[in-house]
Scaffold this active site. Sequence first.
Site: not given
Length: 336
Positions: A148, A152, A124
């Site tokens: 988050y 990643k 992302s």
Amino acid sequence: MNILITGGAGYIGSHTSITLAKAGHKITIVDNLCNSNIEVIGQITKIIGSKVNFINGDVRNTSLMTKILKEHRIEGVIHFAGLKSITESVANPLLYYSNNVLGSISLIEAMQLNQIKTFVFSSSAAVYGGPAYLPYDEKHPTNPINPYGNSKLQVETILKDWAISDHTVKVSILRYFNPVGAHESGLIGEYPTQFPNNLMPYITKVISGSLTHLNIYGNDYETRDGTGERDYIHVMDLAEGHLAALSHLKNNFGVHIYNLGTGQSTTVLELIKEFEKVNRIEIPYKFSSRREGDLPSYYSDTSKAFKDLGWKTKYDLEQSCQDTYRHVKYIVQLSD
Ligand code: NAD
Ligand code: UDP
């Protein structure tokens, strides 16, 4: 190739499954349906005109994954399965490290046991953090600002270390910008069952009548009209990006990192205006305060993906808005 798609019942995974199947790959999907619906598998079948293998399972179950990889003679894996809400990751970080990081480790372990070395990973733009410069290219420093994004980036590090330990590993890390739109059939798309966090899913809830209005988080940013700017990419362009990345791995070892975006920025107000214009509807909205942790603006430099993969986007925002609306109408008519 025989390809395993984890999270293939989800938004991006379902569209990519269609693109891959149409390109001649044999697809097996594993999904625990924690954020998707089994009906999506039927819709994929309808669109591609043949059955897909589907297993309801969790990628953190290494023995199950090992068995699936073996039984379906998998040759490559595209790993979408994971959780994606930034807000939820701040409230419950362990859930995100468990699903996104442990899930990836479990899957890679199962791949190692089966001698499978081709891997495409859903990363992302959240790995970049605040922009040191724009547009973000792949050399931009990575400095995620929430669990988050951290989850990643941790998986990216694990993949790089895997490739150092084994020079025959082939990995593509794809850093997505803001996926929007739906398949042209309207049969699949993004219509969350839970409260929506992202802009386009929130709009779909407003136009379907589930929510009264959109809250625009801030109109005093230093952008063209004061609202936040993002790089919205049609989900079918994203799906093509996975196909291109997979083809590229055929002849390339090591880890390859690509931004998948359009390179164009759009503000919240511009997106609303476009949606209203092309679909001839009104989206009620109110300005509210800035959302905590939001960046004013970010968008991608996609020249590396074009140079190495020969990939570039085909769809524009108009198409994204039309396709999104077609899917919403399909869902609403089903629930009537
Ligand atoms: P999604 O929630 O629609 O799809 C993810 C799928 O994975 C869901 O079907 C869910 O049920 C499944 N899943 C989650 N945890 C699982 C587990 N432990 N085992 C098996 N299945 C599991 O999300 P999406 O928008 O399609 O995103 C796909 C991937 O792309 C995610 O990894 C996400 O982090 C990443 N990504 C998404 C965006 C975005 O804005 N949509 C942006 C950048 C990156
Ligand atoms: N946004 C908004 N209202 C919403 C959801 C999002 O105004 O209900 C804005 C948000 O502030 C940002 C843009 O829309 O400027 C895109 O937000 P999204 O959450 O979709 O993507 P991300 O911020 O994670 O890139």
